[in-house]
Design a protein around this motif. Structure first.
Motif, PDB file in Angstrom:
ATOM      1  N   LYS A  33       1.451  -9.047   0.377  1.00 40.63           N
ATOM      2  CA  LYS A  33       0.171  -8.979   0.091  1.00 40.63           C
ATOM      3  C   LYS A  33      -0.494  -8.277   1.027  1.00 40.63           C
ATOM      4  CE  LYS A  33       0.710  -8.350  -4.928  1.00 40.63           C
ATOM      5  NZ  LYS A  33      -1.022  -8.845  -6.475  1.00 40.63           N
ATOM      6  N   ARG A  34      -0.087  -9.594   1.538  1.00 41.07           N
ATOM      7  CA  ARG A  34      -0.742 -10.219   2.737  1.00 41.07           C
ATOM      8  C   ARG A  34      -0.222  -9.164   4.186  1.00 41.07           C
ATOM      9  NH1 ARG A  34       0.368 -15.121   2.932  1.00 41.07           N
ATOM     10  NH2 ARG A  34      -2.068 -15.484   1.636  1.00 41.07           N
ATOM     11  N   HIS A  35       1.165  -8.790   4.206  1.00 40.02           N
ATOM     12  CA  HIS A  35       1.648  -8.597   4.823  1.00 40.02           C
ATOM     13  C   HIS A  35       0.858  -6.921   4.894  1.00 40.02           C
ATOM     14  CE1 HIS A  35       4.407  -6.463   7.256  1.00 40.02           C
ATOM     15  NE2 HIS A  35       4.982  -5.221   6.496  1.00 40.02           N
ATOM     16  N   PHE A  36       0.985  -6.677   3.835  1.00 37.30           N
ATOM     17  CA  PHE A  36       0.689  -4.859   3.783  1.00 37.30           C
ATOM     18  C   PHE A  36      -1.123  -4.139   4.485  1.00 37.30           C
ATOM     19  CE2 PHE A  36       4.120  -4.029   0.841  1.00 37.30           C
ATOM     20  CZ  PHE A  36       4.173  -3.193   1.437  1.00 37.30           C
ATOM     21  N   ARG A  37      -1.748  -5.630   3.505  1.00 40.84           N
ATOM     22  CA  ARG A  37      -3.392  -5.435   3.838  1.00 40.84           C
ATOM     23  C   ARG A  37      -3.552  -6.069   5.361  1.00 40.84           C
ATOM     24  NH1 ARG A  37      -5.546 -10.074   0.368  1.00 40.84           N
ATOM     25  NH2 ARG A  37      -4.874 -11.214   1.547  1.00 40.84           N
ATOM     26  N   ASP A  38      -3.152  -6.764   5.833  1.00 42.54           N
ATOM     27  CA  ASP A  38      -3.414  -7.458   7.269  1.00 42.54           C
ATOM     28  C   ASP A  38      -2.828  -7.392   8.317  1.00 42.54           C
ATOM     29  OD1 ASP A  38      -5.164  -9.030   6.137  1.00 42.54           O
ATOM     30  OD2 ASP A  38      -4.638 -10.497   5.633  1.00 42.54           O
ATOM     31  N   ARG A  39      -1.510  -6.514   7.957  1.00 36.16           N
ATOM     32  CA  ARG A  39      -0.616  -6.355   9.329  1.00 36.16           C
ATOM     33  C   ARG A  39      -0.307  -5.384   9.716  1.00 36.16           C
ATOM     34  NH1 ARG A  39       2.811 -11.273   8.598  1.00 36.16           N
ATOM     35  NH2 ARG A  39       1.279 -13.094   8.820  1.00 36.16           N
ATOM     36  N   THR A  40      -0.563  -3.916   8.818  1.00 39.63           N
ATOM     37  CA  THR A  40       0.408  -2.713   8.721  1.00 39.63           C
ATOM     38  C   THR A  40      -0.512  -1.648   8.667  1.00 39.63           C
ATOM     39  OG1 THR A  40       0.710  -2.514   6.043  1.00 39.63           O
ATOM     40  CG2 THR A  40       2.445  -3.848   7.831  1.00 39.63           C
ATOM     41  N   TRP A  41      -1.819  -1.841   8.926  1.00 42.84           N
ATOM     42  CA  TRP A  41      -2.630  -0.918   8.668  1.00 42.84           C
ATOM     43  C   TRP A  41      -3.269  -0.490  10.098  1.00 42.84           C
ATOM     44  CZ3 TRP A  41      -4.763   1.207   4.367  1.00 42.84           C
ATOM     45  CH2 TRP A  41      -4.276   1.247   3.058  1.00 42.84           C
TER      46      TRP A  41
ATOM     47  N   VAL B 298      -5.583   1.170  11.169  1.00 43.96           N
ATOM     48  CA  VAL B 298      -6.906   1.143  11.350  1.00 43.96           C
ATOM     49  C   VAL B 298      -8.047  -0.048  10.576  1.00 43.96           C
ATOM     50  CG1 VAL B 298      -8.969   2.733  11.206  1.00 43.96           C
ATOM     51  CG2 VAL B 298      -7.586   3.484  11.833  1.00 43.96           C
ATOM     52  N   ARG B 299      -9.111  -0.780  10.368  1.00 43.84           N
ATOM     53  CA  ARG B 299      -8.576  -1.606   9.496  1.00 43.84           C
ATOM     54  C   ARG B 299      -9.663  -1.150   8.326  1.00 43.84           C
ATOM     55  NH1 ARG B 299      -7.003  -5.656   9.155  1.00 43.84           N
ATOM     56  NH2 ARG B 299      -7.101  -6.629  10.781  1.00 43.84           N
ATOM     57  N   VAL B 300      -9.572  -1.266   6.708  1.00 46.67           N
ATOM     58  CA  VAL B 300      -9.596  -1.326   6.028  1.00 46.67           C
ATOM     59  C   VAL B 300      -9.966  -1.899   4.818  1.00 46.67           C
ATOM     60  CG1 VAL B 300      -9.608   0.264   3.560  1.00 46.67           C
ATOM     61  CG2 VAL B 300      -8.488   1.177   6.096  1.00 46.67           C
ATOM     62  N   PRO B 301     -11.130  -2.244   3.671  1.00 46.90           N
ATOM     63  CA  PRO B 301     -11.682  -2.933   3.258  1.00 46.90           C
ATOM     64  C   PRO B 301     -10.626  -3.521   2.479  1.00 46.90           C
ATOM     65  CG  PRO B 301     -13.641  -1.789   3.264  1.00 46.90           C
ATOM     66  CD  PRO B 301     -12.552  -0.816   4.601  1.00 46.90           C
ATOM     67  N   ARG B 302     -10.576  -4.904   2.442  1.00 49.15           N
ATOM     68  CA  ARG B 302      -9.062  -4.993   1.626  1.00 49.15           C
ATOM     69  C   ARG B 302      -9.153  -5.295   0.061  1.00 49.15           C
ATOM     70  NH1 ARG B 302      -8.274 -11.379   3.639  1.00 49.15           N
ATOM     71  NH2 ARG B 302      -7.884 -11.590   5.279  1.00 49.15           N
ATOM     72  N   ASP B 303     -10.296  -4.773  -0.811  1.00 45.65           N
ATOM     73  CA  ASP B 303     -10.031  -4.604  -1.582  1.00 45.65           C
ATOM     74  C   ASP B 303      -9.537  -2.787  -2.023  1.00 45.65           C
ATOM     75  OD1 ASP B 303     -12.281  -3.406  -0.129  1.00 45.65           O
ATOM     76  OD2 ASP B 303     -13.617  -3.379  -2.681  1.00 45.65           O
TER      77      ASP B 303
ATOM     78  N   LEU C 165      -6.097  -1.469  -3.224  1.00 49.99           N
ATOM     79  CA  LEU C 165      -5.793  -0.224  -3.765  1.00 49.99           C
ATOM     80  C   LEU C 165      -5.297   0.962  -3.942  1.00 49.99           C
ATOM     81  CD1 LEU C 165      -7.357   1.831  -6.789  1.00 49.99           C
ATOM     82  CD2 LEU C 165      -9.501   2.148  -5.378  1.00 49.99           C
ATOM     83  N   ALA C 166      -5.238   1.425  -3.056  1.00 47.87           N
ATOM     84  CA  ALA C 166      -4.157   2.269  -2.038  1.00 47.87           C
ATOM     85  C   ALA C 166      -3.126   1.905  -2.616  1.00 47.87           C
ATOM     86  CB  ALA C 166      -4.976   2.306   0.008  1.00 47.87           C
TER      87      ALA C 166
ATOM     88  N   ASP D 256     -11.625   8.964 -10.571  1.00 49.65           N
ATOM     89  CA  ASP D 256     -11.119   9.798  -9.948  1.00 49.65           C
ATOM     90  C   ASP D 256     -11.654   9.274  -8.778  1.00 49.65           C
ATOM     91  OD1 ASP D 256     -10.107  10.519 -11.949  1.00 49.65           O
ATOM     92  OD2 ASP D 256     -11.397  12.619 -12.189  1.00 49.65           O
ATOM     93  N   GLU D 257     -12.728   9.186  -9.000  1.00 51.76           N
ATOM     94  CA  GLU D 257     -13.674   8.122  -7.156  1.00 51.76           C
ATOM     95  C   GLU D 257     -12.886   7.869  -6.187  1.00 51.76           C
ATOM     96  OE1 GLU D 257     -15.645   9.264  -9.722  1.00 51.76           O
ATOM     97  OE2 GLU D 257     -16.542  11.083  -9.521  1.00 51.76           O
ATOM     98  N   GLN D 258     -12.750   7.275  -7.150  1.00 54.34           N
ATOM     99  CA  GLN D 258     -12.096   5.623  -6.689  1.00 54.34           C
ATOM    100  C   GLN D 258     -10.130   5.929  -5.880  1.00 54.34           C
ATOM    101  OE1 GLN D 258     -12.890   2.925 -10.041  1.00 54.34           O
ATOM    102  NE2 GLN D 258     -13.824   1.747  -7.719  1.00 54.34           N
ATOM    103  N   VAL D 259      -9.814   6.974  -6.114  1.00 54.64           N
ATOM    104  CA  VAL D 259      -7.973   7.358  -6.224  1.00 54.64           C
ATOM    105  C   VAL D 259      -8.553   8.003  -4.877  1.00 54.64           C
ATOM    106  CG1 VAL D 259      -6.156   8.491  -7.303  1.00 54.64           C
ATOM    107  CG2 VAL D 259      -7.548   7.375  -8.531  1.00 54.64           C
ATOM    108  N   LEU D 260      -9.520   9.282  -5.140  1.00 55.31           N
ATOM    109  CA  LEU D 260      -9.362  10.038  -3.939  1.00 55.31           C
ATOM    110  C   LEU D 260      -9.979   9.455  -2.670  1.00 55.31           C
ATOM    111  CD1 LEU D 260     -11.692  12.592  -5.246  1.00 55.31           C
ATOM    112  CD2 LEU D 260      -9.053  12.992  -4.704  1.00 55.31           C
ATOM    113  N   GLU D 261     -10.628   8.084  -2.552  1.00 62.32           N
ATOM    114  CA  GLU D 261     -10.975   7.393  -1.535  1.00 62.32           C
ATOM    115  C   GLU D 261      -9.944   6.390  -0.887  1.00 62.32           C
ATOM    116  OE1 GLU D 261     -14.819   3.916  -0.662  1.00 62.32           O
ATOM    117  OE2 GLU D 261     -13.788   4.465  -2.292  1.00 62.32           O
ATOM    118  N   ALA D 262      -8.732   6.153  -2.228  1.00 62.78           N
ATOM    119  CA  ALA D 262      -7.604   5.466  -1.570  1.00 62.78           C
ATOM    120  C   ALA D 262      -6.641   6.560  -1.446  1.00 62.78           C
ATOM    121  CB  ALA D 262      -7.121   4.150  -3.567  1.00 62.78           C
ATOM    122  N   LEU D 263      -7.132   7.552  -1.459  1.00 63.16           N
ATOM    123  CA  LEU D 263      -5.899   8.506  -1.093  1.00 63.16           C
ATOM    124  C   LEU D 263      -6.109   8.541   1.121  1.00 63.16           C
ATOM    125  CD1 LEU D 263      -4.911  10.793  -3.868  1.00 63.16           C
ATOM    126  CD2 LEU D 263      -3.820   9.175  -3.222  1.00 63.16           C
ATOM    127  N   GLU D 264      -7.274   8.901   1.061  1.00 61.42           N
ATOM    128  CA  GLU D 264      -8.164   8.435   1.826  1.00 61.42           C
ATOM    129  C   GLU D 264      -7.484   7.589   2.967  1.00 61.42           C
ATOM    130  OE1 GLU D 264     -12.441  10.130   4.390  1.00 61.42           O
ATOM    131  OE2 GLU D 264     -12.245   9.897   2.643  1.00 61.42           O
TER     132      GLU D 264
END
Length: 253
Positions: free
Chosen positions: A93-101, A103-108, A112-113, A144-152
């Motif tokens: 999870k840390r690999h996905f969260r910190d190294r493969t994005w 653009v920097r996105v908040p961890r939560d 969710l994404a 639904d709004e959180q899903v849309l935000e995660a997809l974006e």
């Protein structure tokens, strides 16, 4: 030998390996890695994505396995797998969260994404069609709004190379070919507008002399002959005109 006795022998063997590994025995540590590597591979496969090479995930999970082996206390009355699973999953999870994005996105939002991405894959398989936003929201238990935000946010996971081909373009153009660059014309237009305004500080004759010198590229002697004055007078007029332009530009700032 009964199954229960085999289990006790295996557990005792593993505990002995852990004790030797904690004392710096490299052979024992390697034996533990080989014994539990299938566990790391299974956990890596759980998080496999189409755009993430499986071998890379196995490597990340293996790092988590090594950390679990080095930190595990064989004296505790707990199975190593119970200790290793959260450690390995945390590393993935840390690999996905910190190294493969890209653009920097908040961890939560990153987490969710990833949940939404897994839910989309599972729902698509179960429903035999791409899931709707409400279906994803019910599966992940968010709005639904959180899903849309995660997809974006998921669009920030990978950055497209500007050297890559343009989507749907049969030509050899790259993405970079479609990106505009600095246009020097805007700067020249602005400079010209500024110069036109400043030129009103000069008389029509002085403006014409400057035009002949800097636009027509005539020599001072040629300008003097055309204007019916000496070269020395042309030189003085140009020098005085430039001084007045500089002064007017300074006052306009």
């Amino acid at each position: 030998m009964s199954g229960e006795r085999v289990h006790h022998v295996r557990a005792a063997d593993e505990r002995a390996l852990f004790c030797r590994s904690r004392e710096g025995d490299v052979v024992a540590r390697r034996a533990l890695v080989e014994r539990f590597l299938p566990l790391a591979r299974r956990l890596a496969r759980r998080y496999q994505r189409a755009d993430e090479p499986f071998d890379d995930l196995v490597q990340v999970a293996s790092v988590g396995l090594l950390k679990a082996i080095d930190r595990f206390d064989p004296g505790r009355d707990v199975a190593f797998s119970s200790y290793a699973v959260p450690t390995i999953l945390g590393e993935i999870k840390r690999h996905f969260r910190d190294r493969t994005w890209a653009v920097r996105v908040p961890r939560d939002l990153q987490e969710l994404a990833l949940k939404v991405d897994r839910a989309v894959a599972e729902l698509s398989r179960d429903l035999q069609h791409p899931p709707s936003v409400p279906e994803i929201a019910r599966a992940v238990r968010v709005s639904d709004e959180q899903v849309l935000e995660a997809l974006e946010a998921a669009a920030a996971y990978r950055a497209a190379s500007i050297d890559g081909p343009r989507a749907g373009d049969d030509d050899a153009d790259t993405v970079g070919d479609a990106i505009g660059g600095p246009d020097p014309g805007y700067g020249r237009a602005e400079d010209r507008a500024t110069l036109d305004r400043l030129m009103h500080a000069l008389s029509p004759r002085d403006r014409e002399i400057l035009r002949l010198r800097f636009a027509e590229d005539l020599t001072q002697a040629e300008i003097g002959e055309r204007m019916g004055v000496s070269q020395m007078q042309i030189s003085r007029i140009i020098r005085q005109s430039l001084t007045r332009l500089r002064r007017a530009a300074g006052e306009a700032e």
